[in-house]
Scaffold this motif. Sequence first.
Motif, PDB file in Angstrom:
ATOM      1  N   ILE A  25      25.064  20.794  24.902  1.00  0.00           N
ATOM      2  CA  ILE A  25      23.601  20.644  24.930  1.00  0.00           C
ATOM      3  C   ILE A  25      23.105  20.519  26.367  1.00  0.00           C
ATOM      4  CG2 ILE A  25      21.697  19.080  24.295  1.00  0.00           C
ATOM      5  CD1 ILE A  25      23.294  18.564  21.654  1.00  0.00           C
ATOM      6  N   LEU A  26      23.829  19.789  27.179  1.00  0.00           N
ATOM      7  CA  LEU A  26      23.484  19.684  28.597  1.00  0.00           C
ATOM      8  C   LEU A  26      23.532  21.060  29.269  1.00  0.00           C
ATOM      9  CD1 LEU A  26      22.762  17.763  30.909  1.00  0.00           C
ATOM     10  CD2 LEU A  26      25.212  17.457  31.284  1.00  0.00           C
ATOM     11  N   TYR A  28      23.039  23.881  27.762  1.00  0.00           N
ATOM     12  CA  TYR A  28      21.879  24.602  27.249  1.00  0.00           C
ATOM     13  C   TYR A  28      20.613  24.204  28.013  1.00  0.00           C
ATOM     14  CZ  TYR A  28      18.493  26.551  24.010  1.00  0.00           C
ATOM     15  OH  TYR A  28      17.449  27.269  23.466  1.00  0.00           O
ATOM     16  N   ALA A  29      20.471  22.916  28.302  1.00  0.00           N
ATOM     17  CA  ALA A  29      19.313  22.442  29.064  1.00  0.00           C
ATOM     18  C   ALA A  29      19.320  23.034  30.472  1.00  0.00           C
ATOM     19  CB  ALA A  29      19.312  20.917  29.129  1.00  0.00           C
ATOM     20  N   LEU A  30      20.489  23.067  31.099  1.00  0.00           N
ATOM     21  CA  LEU A  30      20.599  23.673  32.424  1.00  0.00           C
ATOM     22  C   LEU A  30      20.264  25.168  32.365  1.00  0.00           C
ATOM     23  CD1 LEU A  30      23.796  21.953  33.838  1.00  0.00           C
ATOM     24  CD2 LEU A  30      21.513  21.902  34.866  1.00  0.00           C
ATOM     25  N   GLU A  31      20.732  25.820  31.307  1.00  0.00           N
ATOM     26  CA  GLU A  31      20.441  27.251  31.140  1.00  0.00           C
ATOM     27  C   GLU A  31      18.945  27.487  30.987  1.00  0.00           C
ATOM     28  OE1 GLU A  31      20.869  31.234  30.997  1.00  0.00           O
ATOM     29  OE2 GLU A  31      22.479  29.806  31.448  1.00  0.00           O
ATOM     30  N   SER A  32      18.268  26.590  30.291  1.00  0.00           N
ATOM     31  CA  SER A  32      16.822  26.721  30.119  1.00  0.00           C
ATOM     32  C   SER A  32      16.088  26.531  31.436  1.00  0.00           C
ATOM     33  CB  SER A  32      16.317  25.698  29.101  1.00  0.00           C
ATOM     34  OG  SER A  32      16.886  25.948  27.842  1.00  0.00           O
ATOM     35  N   CYS A 100      37.402  22.933  23.856  1.00  0.00           N
ATOM     36  CA  CYS A 100      37.080  23.656  25.098  1.00  0.00           C
ATOM     37  C   CYS A 100      36.792  25.120  24.778  1.00  0.00           C
ATOM     38  CB  CYS A 100      38.231  23.560  26.103  1.00  0.00           C
ATOM     39  SG  CYS A 100      38.477  21.935  26.834  1.00  0.00           S
ATOM     40  N   LEU A 101      37.644  25.705  23.950  1.00  0.00           N
ATOM     41  CA  LEU A 101      37.486  27.101  23.550  1.00  0.00           C
ATOM     42  C   LEU A 101      36.156  27.323  22.829  1.00  0.00           C
ATOM     43  CD1 LEU A 101      39.454  29.512  23.811  1.00  0.00           C
ATOM     44  CD2 LEU A 101      40.163  29.048  21.462  1.00  0.00           C
ATOM     45  N   LEU A 102      35.751  26.364  22.008  1.00  0.00           N
ATOM     46  CA  LEU A 102      34.456  26.469  21.317  1.00  0.00           C
ATOM     47  C   LEU A 102      33.297  26.530  22.311  1.00  0.00           C
ATOM     48  CD1 LEU A 102      34.785  24.054  18.262  1.00  0.00           C
ATOM     49  CD2 LEU A 102      34.218  26.474  18.178  1.00  0.00           C
ATOM     50  N   ASN A 103      33.302  25.614  23.283  1.00  0.00           N
ATOM     51  CA  ASN A 103      32.222  25.610  24.269  1.00  0.00           C
ATOM     52  C   ASN A 103      32.199  26.921  25.055  1.00  0.00           C
ATOM     53  OD1 ASN A 103      32.014  22.923  23.393  1.00  0.00           O
ATOM     54  ND2 ASN A 103      31.324  22.235  25.380  1.00  0.00           N
ATOM     55  N   ILE A 104      33.372  27.391  25.446  1.00  0.00           N
ATOM     56  CA  ILE A 104      33.454  28.661  26.177  1.00  0.00           C
ATOM     57  C   ILE A 104      32.932  29.799  25.305  1.00  0.00           C
ATOM     58  CG2 ILE A 104      35.042  30.354  27.199  1.00  0.00           C
ATOM     59  CD1 ILE A 104      36.824  27.887  27.977  1.00  0.00           C
ATOM     60  N   LEU A 110      26.134  33.274  24.061  1.00  0.00           N
ATOM     61  CA  LEU A 110      24.748  33.095  24.506  1.00  0.00           C
ATOM     62  C   LEU A 110      24.517  33.612  25.924  1.00  0.00           C
ATOM     63  CD1 LEU A 110      24.021  29.559  23.007  1.00  0.00           C
ATOM     64  CD2 LEU A 110      23.316  31.804  22.116  1.00  0.00           C
ATOM     65  N   ASN A 111      25.569  34.203  26.527  1.00  0.00           N
ATOM     66  CA  ASN A 111      25.473  34.779  27.862  1.00  0.00           C
ATOM     67  C   ASN A 111      24.985  33.746  28.882  1.00  0.00           C
ATOM     68  OD1 ASN A 111      25.719  36.742  29.808  1.00  0.00           O
ATOM     69  ND2 ASN A 111      23.773  37.737  29.343  1.00  0.00           N
ATOM     70  N   SER A 112      25.589  32.554  28.835  1.00  0.00           N
ATOM     71  CA  SER A 112      25.171  31.453  29.692  1.00  0.00           C
ATOM     72  C   SER A 112      26.355  30.876  30.453  1.00  0.00           C
ATOM     73  CB  SER A 112      24.543  30.339  28.844  1.00  0.00           C
ATOM     74  OG  SER A 112      24.455  29.140  29.597  1.00  0.00           O
ATOM     75  N   LEU A 113      26.294  30.961  31.758  1.00  0.00           N
ATOM     76  CA  LEU A 113      27.348  30.386  32.580  1.00  0.00           C
ATOM     77  C   LEU A 113      27.397  28.868  32.410  1.00  0.00           C
ATOM     78  CD1 LEU A 113      29.570  30.834  34.681  1.00  0.00           C
ATOM     79  CD2 LEU A 113      27.843  30.490  36.452  1.00  0.00           C
ATOM     80  N   TRP A 114      26.226  28.232  32.329  1.00  0.00           N
ATOM     81  CA  TRP A 114      26.181  26.767  32.191  1.00  0.00           C
ATOM     82  C   TRP A 114      26.860  26.298  30.912  1.00  0.00           C
ATOM     83  CZ3 TRP A 114      25.477  24.864  36.634  1.00  0.00           C
ATOM     84  CH2 TRP A 114      24.547  25.401  37.526  1.00  0.00           C
TER      85      TRP A 114
END
Length: 157
Positions: A25-26, A28-32, A100-104, A110-114
């Motif tokens: 979630i953090l 995702y917030a950074l990505e936003s 870890c694999l799930l987050n990656i 979602l095409n998000s580096l963060w």
Amino acid sequence: MQDNVDKKGPGVKIPPPLIFLFCLILGYALESALPVNTGPALWGKLVGVFLVTTAAVVLLYLLITYLRAKTSIEPWKPTSHLITSGLYAYSRNPIYTVFCLLNIGVGCYLNSLWITLSFLPAAVLVYYTAIRREEAYLENKFGEQYLSYKRSVRRWL
């Protein structure tokens, strides 16, 4: 031989899945706030689906492993048996590796580096809030059996 009956467990206070979710979630917030793409969207989606699907299948396999061993999968509950076979022959923490694999995978999808990198702070936090406690607990409870296992199997991969 150690008494393998206990009621306390390793004393993990924060469930590790919540740590991974919080870091996701953090991310995702950074990505936003500051979007940073990981690469071509189609490839990211394909890789993301593959990683998340793989992680879900492995988590199901690990859940079945715990059920067969008749021990608790939750790290805040007591452990009745030391699992050293299957994926545990290669990693002392395959569940955390799968998280870890799930987050990656979600980050790739979602095409998000963060979001992709959100596994790094999650892994560090889980090490300090859960793994250290779990390892001390297992050393105390299973003694040389766990120490021998620990010497022969890596923590992550």
